[in-house]
Structures are given as C-alpha cells and as structure tokens.
Write a protein that holds these residues in place. Sequence first.
Motif, mmCIF file in Angstrom:
data_model
loop_
_atom_site.group_PDB
_atom_site.id
_atom_site.type_symbol
_atom_site.label_atom_id
_atom_site.label_comp_id
_atom_site.label_asym_id
_atom_site.label_seq_id
_atom_site.Cartn_x
_atom_site.Cartn_y
_atom_site.Cartn_z
ATOM 1 N N LYS A 118 0.830 -1.211 0.000
ATOM 2 C CA LYS A 118 0.000 0.000 0.000
ATOM 3 C C LYS A 118 0.866 1.263 0.000
ATOM 4 O O LYS A 118 0.676 2.158 -0.824
ATOM 5 C CB LYS A 118 -0.929 0.009 1.206
ATOM 6 N N ASN A 136 -10.484 -5.286 -8.399
ATOM 7 C CA ASN A 136 -11.270 -5.387 -7.162
ATOM 8 C C ASN A 136 -10.714 -6.374 -6.133
ATOM 9 O O ASN A 136 -11.382 -6.675 -5.165
ATOM 10 C CB ASN A 136 -12.724 -5.736 -7.478
ATOM 11 N N LYS A 187 -9.512 -11.368 -2.815
ATOM 12 C CA LYS A 187 -10.114 -10.258 -2.063
ATOM 13 C C LYS A 187 -10.601 -10.644 -0.673
ATOM 14 O O LYS A 187 -10.746 -9.784 0.173
ATOM 15 C CB LYS A 187 -11.218 -9.583 -2.863
ATOM 16 N N GLY A 242 -7.966 -4.833 -1.248
ATOM 17 C CA GLY A 242 -8.873 -4.718 -2.391
ATOM 18 C C GLY A 242 -8.116 -4.354 -3.641
ATOM 19 O O GLY A 242 -6.919 -4.592 -3.754
ATOM 20 N N ASP A 288 -8.000 0.894 -6.574
ATOM 21 C CA ASP A 288 -8.784 2.089 -6.227
ATOM 22 C C ASP A 288 -9.048 2.245 -4.735
ATOM 23 O O ASP A 288 -9.603 3.255 -4.309
ATOM 24 C CB ASP A 288 -10.090 2.144 -7.020
ATOM 25 N N THR A 289 -8.630 1.282 -3.917
ATOM 26 C CA THR A 289 -8.724 1.462 -2.465
ATOM 27 C C THR A 289 -7.611 2.361 -1.946
ATOM 28 O O THR A 289 -7.674 2.829 -0.811
ATOM 29 C CB THR A 289 -8.657 0.107 -1.724
#
Length: 151
Positions: free
Chosen positions: A62, A87, A92, A99, A102-103
């Motif tokens: 991240k 996704n 997931k 995720g 886009d998280t």
Amino acid sequence: MKVSNSPWLLHYDGSSCNGCDIEVLACLTPVYDVERFGVINTGNPKHADIFLITGGINTQNKAVVEQIYSQMPSPKVVVAVGICACNGGIFKECYNILGGVDTVIPVDIYVPGCAARPQAIIDGVVKAVALLDEKKKKRDQKKAQGGSGNA
C-alpha cells in the motif's frame, strides 16, 4: 487532435500471481508491440505519465503504491490491469488484501481479466494515452485562462 509525444509508462506488480505481468511483458514483444502507439516503458516514476498496475493491494505494498503515485508528475493516468487490480480478484477475501488499486489511489481505466489478454491491455493503454491527452489539454486551457503570472 494533437497526441502525446511518447508518454512514458511505469509498470508495477502488486500482489499478483504474475499472470497479468506475463501478459504485460507480452505486450512489449514484437508480436503485440505496444510501443507502436508511442508509449515508452520506464522504471522511474518521476518520468512516468501512465501508471500500469497489476495485482491487488495488500498491507505491504500500500505505501509503495502511494509513494510511486505521489512521485509521478501531473497529469497522470492510472490503469488497473487484471481482476485483482480491479477489485482484489480471487484474493479479495484474504486477510491481508485491502482490495483493488482504487482502495489506495484513483484509477482511471480498468482492464479486467484473469489474466488480462494482451489485446485488452493494449486497448487500455491506448485509452490511457487518449485520456492523458485530454487531461493535458484541460490543464493547458486552465493555464491559458488563468495565466501563469510570469508575464
């Protein structure tokens, strides 16, 4: 319409099975030759216009994805390649998967598939180049309207 002159593309593998990465590499071979659309592959986020990311976002990558995105100059376009990047995919439900891309960062173009086919990836890259041109045009119009203040 004026198109971008050789937009640079940065590829990052999140937490994927490498299926999509193999397909991304296939796009660079003479068989598919994504470079015929003017894109150049780079390893430096400070030179990149398009961020092509495969795999889901986990707790370990991240911060890396956020850092790479923040180092890219604006305007920039993010392309999520493969269902895991879109996704989280089959992973997931895993404890460490946060995720899709886009998280963490905004995604402009989604290229689904497991693994995403080279033709779909190239289509996503072509759309990214068009979107980058659109973003640059809007930026230039905004500068022209507001002036740069360096007259």
